[in-house]
Scaffold this motif. Structure first.
Motif, short mmCIF file in Angstrom:
data_model
loop_
_atom_site.label_atom_id
_atom_site.label_comp_id
_atom_site.label_asym_id
_atom_site.label_seq_id
_atom_site.Cartn_x
_atom_site.Cartn_y
_atom_site.Cartn_z
N ARG A 73 0.87 -1.26 -0.26
CA ARG A 73 -0.02 -0.40 -0.46
C ARG A 73 0.64 1.56 0.02
O ARG A 73 1.84 1.73 1.30
CB ARG A 73 -1.28 0.56 1.51
CG ARG A 73 -1.53 1.19 1.26
CD ARG A 73 -3.14 1.08 2.68
NE ARG A 73 -2.77 -0.11 3.38
CZ ARG A 73 -3.16 -0.90 4.22
NH1 ARG A 73 -3.05 0.48 5.41
NH2 ARG A 73 -2.72 -2.01 4.67
N SER A 74 0.18 1.99 -0.62
CA SER A 74 1.06 3.60 -0.80
C SER A 74 0.85 3.92 0.31
O SER A 74 0.17 5.20 -0.73
CB SER A 74 1.59 4.30 -2.09
OG SER A 74 0.17 4.18 -2.86
N ASP A 75 1.28 4.14 1.63
CA ASP A 75 0.57 5.40 2.25
C ASP A 75 1.61 5.99 3.19
O ASP A 75 0.99 6.87 3.87
CB ASP A 75 -0.35 4.60 2.58
CG ASP A 75 0.80 3.69 4.67
OD1 ASP A 75 1.84 3.70 3.69
OD2 ASP A 75 -0.10 2.87 4.74
N GLY A 76 2.43 6.34 2.25
CA GLY A 76 4.14 6.89 2.41
C GLY A 76 4.61 6.33 3.67
O GLY A 76 5.55 7.23 4.16
N LEU A 77 4.55 5.62 4.46
CA LEU A 77 4.93 4.98 5.63
C LEU A 77 6.08 3.32 5.64
O LEU A 77 5.95 3.39 4.41
CB LEU A 77 4.07 4.60 6.72
CG LEU A 77 3.07 4.83 7.07
CD1 LEU A 77 2.13 4.03 8.01
CD2 LEU A 77 3.62 5.83 8.41
N PRO A 78 6.96 3.84 6.09
CA PRO A 78 8.33 3.05 5.34
C PRO A 78 7.72 1.84 6.15
O PRO A 78 6.83 1.79 7.04
CB PRO A 78 9.24 3.83 6.52
CG PRO A 78 8.98 4.45 7.64
CD PRO A 78 7.26 4.74 7.23
#
Length: 93
Positions: free
Chosen positions: A48-53
């Motif tokens: 998922r591209s949620d900005g979390l590493p």
């Protein structure tokens, strides 16, 4: 005299001492290692591209481990610097 074997040595090698001789189709479905495959669900979470590493994707437990690690790292660094400072001071008799 000396050591003599009580029986002749076997000519066949023994079978494996670990593992199972049953095929997966022969095992009952209640075995715990044959449960539901969780890989597709985890792939959805981690891709998922949620900005979390990646190391913070699983939520609160990951954040707690990360913050604990950072606190121990920073605390250990400060402790080492203070210990070096104290060790570098000249001793007064």
């Amino acid at each position: 005299q000396g050591l003599k074997p009580e029986s002749p040595l076997p000519t066949e090698s023994p079978g494996p001492i670990f593992g199972t001789s049953k095929l997966p189709s022969d095992l009952p479905a209640a075995d715990p290692f044959l449960g539901q495959n969780k890989v597709p669900d985890l792939q959805k979470v981690f891709q998922r591209s949620d900005g979390l590493p990646v190391h913070l994707k699983l939520g609160v437990p990951d954040r707690m481990l990360y913050r604990t690690t950072m606190a121990l790292t920073i605390g250990g660094t400060i402790y080492c610097l203070v210990a070096l400072y104290i060790a570098s001071q000249p001793r007064t008799p």
